[in-house]
Motif scaffolding. Structure first.
Motif: not given
Length: 120
Positions: A58-82
């Protein structure tokens, strides 16, 4: 005690700006010291698989993998089971640090004291 933020993203590349906004808010909250739980539902479930976040653009947006890494420094990421099951995604398919859980876990998180929930 820092406040908790639960962010649920319900879209993927089909609605790139809304998707990116969810990841950006989650990463910014994590950087600000909030306890963040990012939930990947619907088409966003694919971002739990290695290589998928890296291919999102997405133009002018931080790459999602970098944003995910930032979240994982102190938080969690979960995929919905269904959502994972509908797409054939299993725990073994997920990138490091990402888990699969269901609605009961989501409900428990958002009903906690001092929790703010946002759905994108």
């Amino acid at each position: 005690m820092a406040r908790s933020l639960v962010v649920k993203v319900t879209c993927g590349s089909d609605d790139a700006e809304r998707c990116n906004q969810a990841f950006t808010v989650a990463a910014a909250a994590a950087a600000a010291g909030a306890e963040v739980s990012l939930w990947l539902t619907g088409e966003a479930a694919w971002f739990g698989v290695p290589g998928r976040a890296e291919s999102f653009a997405l133009d002018l947006a931080t790459p999602l993998d970098q944003l995910m890494a930032a979240v994982l420094t102190s938080g969690t990421i979960t995929v919905c089971s269904q959502c994972a099951a509908r797409r054939g995604i299993t725990e073994g398919d997920l990138r490091d640090g990402v888990t699969i859980a269901g609605a009961a876990v989501f409900a428990e998180q958002v009903l906690g004291d001092g929790v703010q929930a946002l759905v994108y």
